[in-house]
Design an enzyme around this catalytic site. Structure first.
Site, PDB file in Angstrom:
ATOM      1  N   ASP A 126       0.840  -1.204   0.000  1.00 29.27           N
ATOM      2  CA  ASP A 126       0.000   0.000   0.000  1.00 29.27           C
ATOM      3  C   ASP A 126       0.874   1.252   0.000  1.00 29.27           C
ATOM      4  O   ASP A 126       0.656   2.182  -0.792  1.00 29.27           O
ATOM      5  CB  ASP A 126      -0.903   0.017   1.231  1.00 29.27           C
ATOM      6  N   THR A 186      -7.259  -4.450  -0.098  1.00 25.54           N
ATOM      7  CA  THR A 186      -6.065  -4.958   0.583  1.00 25.54           C
ATOM      8  C   THR A 186      -6.265  -6.378   1.096  1.00 25.54           C
ATOM      9  O   THR A 186      -5.352  -7.209   1.029  1.00 25.54           O
ATOM     10  CB  THR A 186      -5.666  -4.020   1.745  1.00 25.54           C
TER      11      THR A 186
END
Length: 357
Positions: free
Chosen positions: A46, A140
């Site tokens: 990320d 995610t």
């Protein structure tokens, strides 16, 4: 700088971010994943993805100020106070940029450079000027599990999304209509992009390939439509809407903005995004996907049929839920949505009345 040049920069940024995410995914470490203060998961990918996109935009758009609205900031990263994690992210970013010939001899990056690049994403956006909107790793949880995820980047100009790029590293390159998103491993990895008035295209992420124009499904019978939804606690109103339309197939579960990409090329016809309670929707979760679908001939609205408004800052200004579909199906879908919301509200009123008595 023209939109074509900006689109080229965005494609480069997102492609390199996808390259970084693939490297992380190949050997995901326990220390690469942790929970943020809101209990949502985050990974080194990320932060690495956000840093790469930020740095590439800065380098490619040298004469343009870069305002970036993005999901992450270094605050959460600093909280875990792990030098080894920051060092890993820095190396990932350095190696990814060095893999591109044009950046091979660029100045060395430090950890502070990477933190500053991440924090460039703190812009608030708004109705004036140009703002890039980034979802560095959308989905995610899917990324961690080795399932679908996306990297989405869009450009907002005077409150309107004018271009979008989305990498879907786990999505089959061939259209998967009726194929439950299955494909041979070597044919996986897509880069979608679209800009106002120019349509939506897809090409391979992993090899040089000519872009192919995509269009939404031509199905006009709601009963034959299939729909996408996220992996989350089932939302009853989704089933109510599907029943009213006569849809019998179970929803196709996909993480992230990949649903927008799949719908843009006709893998399905409906994507509903309703929650049990009204909650803020971050603009980065929908900006790139919305223009990719609309330029492929689709429609993206809220539950009242209004276009999504990305001009109010980091959160969408919308009514109740998000509806993504084809132009042919939109009128009947919105009718089903309105009826379902009304029934839901009536049930809630009855329940509240019973509690009072």
């Amino acid at each position: 700088m023209s939109y074509d040049e900006m689109l080229s920069a965005a494609k480069k940024a997102v492609s390199l971010a996808a390259r970084l995410s693939n490297e992380v995914r190949k050997s995901l470490l326990v220390t690469d994943v942790w929970n943020k203060s809101d209990d949502s998961p985050v990974t080194v990918a990320d932060y690495g993805s956000q840093a790469v996109v930020s740095l590439v935009l800065e380098r490619e758009l040298q004469n343009e100020p870069v305002s970036l609205v993005a999901e992450e900031d270094s605050g959460e990263l600093r909280k875990i106070a792990a030098e080894t994690v920051l060092a890993r992210i820095t190396e990932l970013v350095k190696d990814t940029l060095a893999s591109d010939e044009s950046y091979a001899i660029a100045s060395p990056l430090t950890s502070d450079d990477v933190l500053n690049a991440i924090d460039r994403g703190k812009s608030e956006g708004g109705p004036k000027g140009r703002h890039w909107i980034l979802d560095p790793i959308g989905g995610t949880r899917g990324f961690i599990r080795g399932e679908q995820y996306a990297i989405g980047l869009a450009l907002l100009v005077e409150g309107k999304v004018v271009l979008g790029v989305m990498a879907c590293p786990k999505l089959p390159l061939a259209s998967t209509a009726g194929n439950a998103l299955k494909s041979l491993p070597e044919k996986v990895g897509c880069l979608f992009y679209g800009s106002v008035g120019n349509g939506t295209y897809v090409q391979s992420l992993s090899v040089d390939s000519l872009p192919a124009k995509v269009e939404v499904s031509s199905i006009d019978d709601p009963a034959k439509a299939s729909f996408f939804e996220s992996y989350h606690t089932p939302v009853p109103i989704h089933n109510t809407i599907a029943t009213k339309l006569g849809i019998k197939e179970s929803p196709i579960k996909i993480n992230s903005q990949t649903k927008y990409a799949a719908l843009s090329r006709g893998d399905g016809e409906v994507y509903l995004r309703f929650t049990r309670k009204a909650r803020p929707e971050s603009i980065w979760n929908h900006a790139a996907g919305s223009i990719i679908v609309s330029e492929a001939g689709g429609k993206v609205t809220d539950a009242a049929g209004n276009p999504l408004d990305f001009s109010k800052g980091k959160y969408l200004d919308y009514k109740r839920g998000i509806v993504v579909t084809t132009q042919k199906l939109l009128p009947r879908l919105l009718t089903a949505v309105r009826e379902s919301i009304k029934e839901e509200e009536e049930e809630e009123e009855k329940a509240a009345s019973l509690k009072l008595h």
